[in-house]
Design an enzyme around this catalytic site. Structure first.
Site, mmCIF file in Angstrom:
data_model
loop_
_atom_site.group_PDB
_atom_site.id
_atom_site.type_symbol
_atom_site.label_atom_id
_atom_site.label_comp_id
_atom_site.label_asym_id
_atom_site.label_seq_id
_atom_site.Cartn_x
_atom_site.Cartn_y
_atom_site.Cartn_z
ATOM 1 N N HIS A 1 -20.522 -31.327 42.941
ATOM 2 C CA HIS A 1 -21.004 -30.957 41.609
ATOM 3 C C HIS A 1 -19.832 -30.559 40.729
ATOM 4 O O HIS A 1 -18.995 -29.756 41.139
ATOM 5 C CB HIS A 1 -21.966 -29.771 41.764
ATOM 6 N N ASP B 1 -14.381 -40.022 30.562
ATOM 7 C CA ASP B 1 -14.426 -39.122 31.702
ATOM 8 C C ASP B 1 -13.003 -38.904 32.194
ATOM 9 O O ASP B 1 -12.204 -39.822 32.205
ATOM 10 C CB ASP B 1 -15.272 -39.790 32.806
ATOM 11 N N ARG C 1 -12.417 -36.898 35.211
ATOM 12 C CA ARG C 1 -12.583 -36.075 36.402
ATOM 13 C C ARG C 1 -11.796 -36.531 37.619
ATOM 14 O O ARG C 1 -11.662 -35.820 38.583
ATOM 15 C CB ARG C 1 -14.075 -35.955 36.749
#
Lengths: 420, 420
Positions: free
Chosen positions: B247, B332, B334
């Site tokens: 997560h 993104d 990440r």
């Protein structure tokens, strides 16, 4: 193979330790000036090194991920943010504290409205990034739904909508440190502050010591988020009531509901109090600071948990602070001295209900010139059983309470669970 | 005035750009060696500069607060952590992946047990800090209590105790980047990676370019927290079933329950699935990564929210990714390529139920050699109304779903709330 980033790789690497090699003199900043042009824009992007007038860059820690994106060819190094439609969803300020160089030293009061006040710089090709973003949201927390169902809170269709949806204005704020002001606030010589920031981070940003002309530091740390319940204009209106909680991140409780501390229960209680004040015509403010584990980080926090629960006699209130000090060398590293800046940015001069028992927070706020009328402790029924150790230790250490402070003997008898 | 820090201020400032001035050659590290002594300890503290063999220092971002504590005289620069009673509350590993230099490049597999494997170095005066801390906790979330009351979850007195108290083992992990391995993982030349990390952070750590002999970087970013439900030994046992959710932090949803995304509902669903697997004799793992707003940070996130909700035609699924790209230059940041490292640290080779719809996460995990048996999408009833925009946009972009992907026309019709 991914494509390589579009950037002039043939240029020599410019180390930042020598001013003459760094480029032209940066635009001067007049920190604390009410006139944003005179104050000058914070230019922290790396797309145009010649325009930079700060140490560090934007997005706090996330600059490291941005660098990965450029290194791996996923992001063009020259990308400039298209800021269309991103301007603040609500107006905050300007307030008198914005032009007091001592009231705000750790954020840029003009950070949300750079697109509006620095149009001439944009026309000249400056790449100025907002350090504050203001939006609106609906939030919904199971505990607030429960408060509605138990009749402690009422849905009013405006502030709190059907189903417990709470309407908030929220602002994300990146730290912008004015080093002379920061040094003054911490009662330390600016050159010692700069040198220590350099040496004790393992040599981050030599410019801290080689470029005393650069007064602004964008540190690679987390910032803060402001949640406003009710009309933002009511915050600075002395005729309206104001409830405030300044909350320091505790991921284990705030997200996962760990029972070793009171963080999430107190946060939720703060929000509940904010709602009541807003529904009565005032406003509520929650500030969420990214200062995990008293700004010691979560690894240190978990080490301390183990030491607390394994010490002779078990986890107990009378040894609560000692274990943190053994591991970290201090009990706390949050520097609440810097915390009131965000309250001054919001135009706060008086807080009617301050949802905190922390002496450090209270003193920092009042020392900065903001009046606190009433302090609101956490209701007893919200304290998890294992968190008694923390709360009694804090009360004995001088935290605010309406109840009696325990004797040393009683304190030693407050025991938490072992490591099970 | 506060007292000044106890440190030898008469010493000259040592800039870090020139190896010869930095001190003796650092102890060599053999990354990926199964023998911790051969691998060598990560020495990142600044109490003994001569022993350091890394770029950067410990505690991620919080090193900056530590520096403030020293500058303002609250912490002795020479303080060494008293690690009595802090050792891991549960044993993790060693596992075969610990000795594969390619499987783990962004954390130190020995980070939790330095006190055990580096006793000889401690005797020689080395100040070695754990980069991983493992403790136990009881957590309690209102949604889990609700699941119990609705009969979806059962209290068993061991894994889930009375009142919905969930017993977990948890680990906090600081990033430790082995730069050659990181470069390989991201398919980029190590020297380009180092140079870009230096330049694109505004000049953080010149050693990145001047000290190619230092292979380890402790970046000032957030790390991750692992929550284990059930017996930690079951995680790596191929005979036992395993449920995993990785997560990425979303403070607005995870803590405050913002209805614009599915983050907290999906996280809670992941925990619920972990409990069921653990109660059936397996184990569940949640990894919580500090990568706010797709590692773009919260200021960028809120700017994007405003742009989404104000664009012509309103907030809609067919323009969801475009708005992030306008502001941030990418959709993104990440770098899920690095994410599986923690799973290898845990000894995972197969995941029975992977609680995620993300293609990026799925592909990163399977590319790293871990088998995924089943992917579990978020149950429809857990998606907040305003989060339809996000979830449908993601499904259309290739996220895993059991349902039909919408046509372009249908996608354009999925509308979120305006800025209200």
């Amino acid at each position: 193979m991914v494509s390589q980033p579009k950037r002039p790789t043939s240029q020599p690497i410019v180390l930042t330790s020598h001013p003459t090699r760094f480029g032209p003199k940066p635009d001067a900043l007049e920190w604390g000036s009410a006139n944003p042009t005179k104050r000058g824009p914070i230019v922290g992007t790396v797309t145009t090194p010649a325009h930079r007038n700060v140490i560090g860059t934007h997005s706090g820690s996330y600059a490291v991920y941005r660098a990965l994106a450029i290194a791996s060819g996923k992001l063009d190094a020259n990308h400039r943010a298209d800021l269309t439609n991103t301007s603040p969803a609500a107006r905050i300020g300007p307030y008198p504290a914005w032009s007091d160089p001592d009231k705000i030293v750790s954020l840029d009061p003009f950070g949300a409205i750079v697109g509006e006040v620095y149009t001439k710089f944009y026309e000249k090709g400056y790449d100025i990034r907002p350090t504050i973003a203001i939006t609106k949201a609906h939030i919904n927390m199971p505990e607030l739904q429960d408060a509605v169902s138990k009749g402690r809170l009422q849905e009013d269709g405006q502030i709190m909508k059907k189903g417990g949806d709470l309407v908030v204005t929220k602002a994300a704020i990146e730290p912008v440190w004015y080093l002379p002001g920061l040094a003054k606030r911490l009662s330390v010589d600016e050159s010692i502050l700069r040198r220590t920031l350099f040496e004790q981070t393992g040599g981050m940003f030599p410019e801290l010591v080689t470029r005393p002309d650069l007064k602004i530091f964008l540190p690679p740390i987390g910032g803060m988020t402001v949640y406003i319940v009710g009309d933002p204009d009511a915050i600075a209106d002395p005729q309206k009531s104001l409830t405030v909680r300044v909350h320091d991140e505790c991921n284990g409780s705030d997200v996962f509901g760990s029972d070793i501390c009171t963080c999430r229960p107190y946060l939720v209680h703060g929000i509940e109090e904010c709602i009541r004040t807003a529904q009565a015509g005032g406003a509520g403010v929650i500030v969420y600071f990214r200062k995990e584990g008293r700004a010691l980080g979560e690894v240190t926090k978990f080490l301390v948990y183990n030491a607390r629960k394994r010490q002779a006699g078990g986890d107990r209130a009378d040894a609560y602070f000692a274990r943190t000090e053994c591991v970290a060398g201090v009990q706390d590293m949050r520097f609440q001295e810097l915390m009131p800046d965000v309250l001054h940015w919001l135009g706060i001069t008086r807080i009617d209900r301050f949802i905190s028992m922390s002496d450090m927070k209270h003193d920092a706020v009042t020392d900065s010139g903001i009046e606190i009328i009433e302090r609101v402790p956490i209701p007893d029924e919200l304290i998890p059983a294992d968190a008694r150790v923390e709360i009694e230790a804090k009360k004995a250490a001088g935290y605010y309470t309406k109840a009696d402070v325990l004797t040393e003997e009683e304190l030693a008898a407050i025991q938490g669970r072992g490591l099970e």
